[in-house]
Each structure stands twice: as C-alpha cells, then as structure tokens.
Design a protein around this motif. Structure first.
Motif, PDB file in Angstrom:
ATOM      1  N   THR A   5       2.693 131.693  21.022  1.00 18.19           N
ATOM      2  CA  THR A   5       3.210 132.762  21.766  1.00 18.19           C
ATOM      3  C   THR A   5       2.754 133.999  21.542  1.00 18.19           C
ATOM      4  OG1 THR A   5       5.267 131.491  21.903  1.00 18.19           O
ATOM      5  CG2 THR A   5       5.175 133.382  23.035  1.00 18.19           C
ATOM      6  N   ARG A   9      -1.437 137.379  22.883  1.00 16.78           N
ATOM      7  CA  ARG A   9      -1.221 138.660  22.937  1.00 16.78           C
ATOM      8  C   ARG A   9      -1.623 139.621  21.621  1.00 16.78           C
ATOM      9  NH1 ARG A   9       5.065 139.743  24.648  1.00 16.78           N
ATOM     10  NH2 ARG A   9       4.169 141.508  25.425  1.00 16.78           N
ATOM     11  N   ILE A  10      -2.126 139.026  20.796  1.00 17.47           N
ATOM     12  CA  ILE A  10      -2.762 139.636  19.780  1.00 17.47           C
ATOM     13  C   ILE A  10      -4.120 139.410  19.486  1.00 17.47           C
ATOM     14  CG2 ILE A  10      -2.483 139.729  16.996  1.00 17.47           C
ATOM     15  CD1 ILE A  10       0.461 138.960  17.315  1.00 17.47           C
ATOM     16  N   ARG A  13      -7.354 142.084  19.709  1.00 14.50           N
ATOM     17  CA  ARG A  13      -6.875 143.376  19.824  1.00 14.50           C
ATOM     18  C   ARG A  13      -7.179 144.068  18.417  1.00 14.50           C
ATOM     19  NH1 ARG A  13      -2.604 144.425  23.359  1.00 14.50           N
ATOM     20  NH2 ARG A  13      -2.622 142.821  25.089  1.00 14.50           N
ATOM     21  N   VAL A  74       6.008 140.653  19.457  1.00 12.87           N
ATOM     22  CA  VAL A  74       5.051 141.602  20.293  1.00 12.87           C
ATOM     23  C   VAL A  74       6.149 142.231  21.496  1.00 12.87           C
ATOM     24  CG1 VAL A  74       3.129 142.036  21.581  1.00 12.87           C
ATOM     25  CG2 VAL A  74       3.314 140.219  20.024  1.00 12.87           C
ATOM     26  N   ASP A  76       7.033 145.843  24.129  1.00 11.66           N
ATOM     27  CA  ASP A  76       6.782 146.940  24.830  1.00 11.66           C
ATOM     28  C   ASP A  76       6.800 148.240  23.850  1.00 11.66           C
ATOM     29  OD1 ASP A  76       6.521 149.305  26.524  1.00 11.66           O
ATOM     30  OD2 ASP A  76       6.677 147.897  28.160  1.00 11.66           O
ATOM     31  N   GLY A  95       1.454 147.561  23.712  1.00 11.99           N
ATOM     32  CA  GLY A  95       2.183 146.422  22.910  1.00 11.99           C
ATOM     33  C   GLY A  95       2.199 146.818  21.491  1.00 11.99           C
TER      34      GLY A  95
END
Ligand SMILES: [Zn+2]
Length: 266
Positions: A5, A9-10, A13, A74, A76, A95
């Motif tokens: 997960t 998102r990482i 980045r 992660v 907001d 994020g």
C-alpha cells in the motif's frame, strides 16, 4: 500499513522536508539523519519482518522498525499530526510519511551504503535463541549495552528495550559483550523476549488509556522498570536506579541487581 500500500505512494518521490520530532529514536545516536535524508528520492521500499527498509537514490539505506506498536502511514499534510508521531517525511507532490509509535520500542535505524537488501542486519529479537545470541555477542568486545544497540548484531533493539532487558536479566550494561557466559546470554535472550511479550500484552490497555486520557502518557511508563526512573527505587531490591551515559546513550540500571563485578554474577 503494508508495504504494498505504501509503495505506490512513496516510490520515486523526493523527501522535501524531514521533521524529526524525537531525536532519540534515531540509531546510531547523534547521527544527522535529517541532513542525510532531505532532498533524497526514495528508490525502493521493502518490508522485512518488522522492518520497513528505505533505499535512497545514491545507495544509502535506512529502516524504520515498527516495534510493538509502531505504524507507518502516508497522510494528507493537512491532517493533524497525532501525538506520539516521531518522524514525518514530507514528499514532493503532496502527502507525508508519518511514523507513529506510542510505546517507542521501534525506531529509525541508519544503514548507510552497506551491502544489498538484508546484508549486515542481525537477527530479529523474535528469532533469537540462547545459542544465536551468545554467538552474536562473541563477535564484539564492546560493552553489552552498546552491542545490543548495534543493528548488525541484533536488529531493532532500541534504547528503552536494551535497558529493560538488561535489568530483567540482571546484567550490568558495562560488561563486555564477549565476556557474558552462556547462561547469562540465555537469561538475556529470555529477558529480551519477555520484555517484548510484556509490551504486547499491555498494548491494548495502553492504547485505550491513551485515547481516554486525551494524549496523556497514561500507562506507558508503568511498564518501565528502569528506563527514565533514575533516582527512583528499584522494583526488585528497593535500591536506587542510576543513569549513566554509555556509548553516548543514556543507560538506566540498578547497580545492586545488575552487578558489574564478575564474582557477583550468577
Ligand atoms: Zn535492584
């Protein structure tokens, strides 16, 4: 949150800002984690047991050990940061990665350029046996307190954990690691596991107290027998717990229950 997960998102980045809200969760102590990680790109992220290993562009790596109660999310950036959040990594394009650990058995461990994947990391506390621990401790003449914090010997033992386990095993923090007898290593192995299990058993009530108390530390400190108890009476003998700096870390112990002289050792 599982790595599957976290990954999308990482990965790729850039960490634009590092907020280290508790400096003492970083091993080795005094290491300038913020300067090393800021403006680096996350090249890979992988989970190994309780460790979330981050690989940065340039080859440096670090891992976050989730300990007993740690969580990595992660979020907001607009969401309020929960109490007991110790590290925030702000990412480009929004994020932020947040490491939350109310019991502080986890931590952030810098690995540097050392080898590939898991190379150089010692066994997890849950995988220790008396024989494995004894063999690992034979590899260094450093004092046992410092050796327990060395991720290459045993992975994921933070400062509180080390102090509590040495107290439970009746071992003075300044005894050289390779001078421990097999029976002492066996006691220490049991103590490390008991400390871990005690933390697990208390986890539910601890987190409930935390919510009821609206952010108060609540029950956490009741679990500590020596950590942060300098000047207070020892739970076993009633003597005074002392604090000394050993290997640049604070060490808390009972000089009576954890004798330094070998003839007093069982
Ligand atoms: Zn004592």
């Amino acid at each position: 949150m599982v790595v599957n997960t976290l990954r999308p998102r990482i990965l790729g980045r850039t960490i634009t800002q590092v907020r280290l809200l508790r400096r003492d969760i970083v091993e080795p102590a005094g290491f300038d984690f913020v300067a090393q990680v800021q403006n680096c790109r996350v090249a890979d992220i992988a989970r190994r047991g309780k460790k979330i290993v981050f690989s940065l562009n340039g080859g440096h790596r670090f891992y976050i050990h989730l300990g007993m109660s740690g969580r990595l999310t992660v979020d907001d950036a607009a969401l309020p940061v929960a109490k007991h959040t110790h590290l925030v990594l702000e990412l480009d394009r929004g994020g932020e990665v947040r490491f939350f650990d109310p019991r502080r058995f986890g931590g952030v461990f810098w690995l540097g350029l050392d080898g590939a994947a898991d190379a150089g990391l010692g066994p997890e506390p849950s995988d220790l046996t008396p024989a494995v621990l004894f063999a690992q401790l034979q590899r260094t003449r450093r004092v046992i307190k410092t050796a327990l914090l060395d991720q290459k010997l045993i992975a994921g033992i933070g400062n509180i954990y080390a102090d509590e386990a040495l107290f439970a095993a009746g071992i003075h923090p300044r005894i050289p690691a390779n001078a421990l007898s097999r029976s002492q290593a066996a006691r220490l192995c049991g103590a490390i596991k008991r400390t871990l299990n005690r933390a697990l058993r208390h986890k539910g009530s601890t987190l409930r107290d935390y919510r009821d108390a609206n952010g108060q530390p609540g029950d956490f400190q009741k679990l500590h027998r020596v950590y942060d108890r300098a000047g207070l009476p020892c739970w076993k003998c009633g003597g005074e717990i002392v604090r000394e700096v050993i290997g640049r870390r604070s060490a808390h112990f009972c000089p009576v229950c954890q004798p330094e002289r070998s003839e007093n050792r069982a």
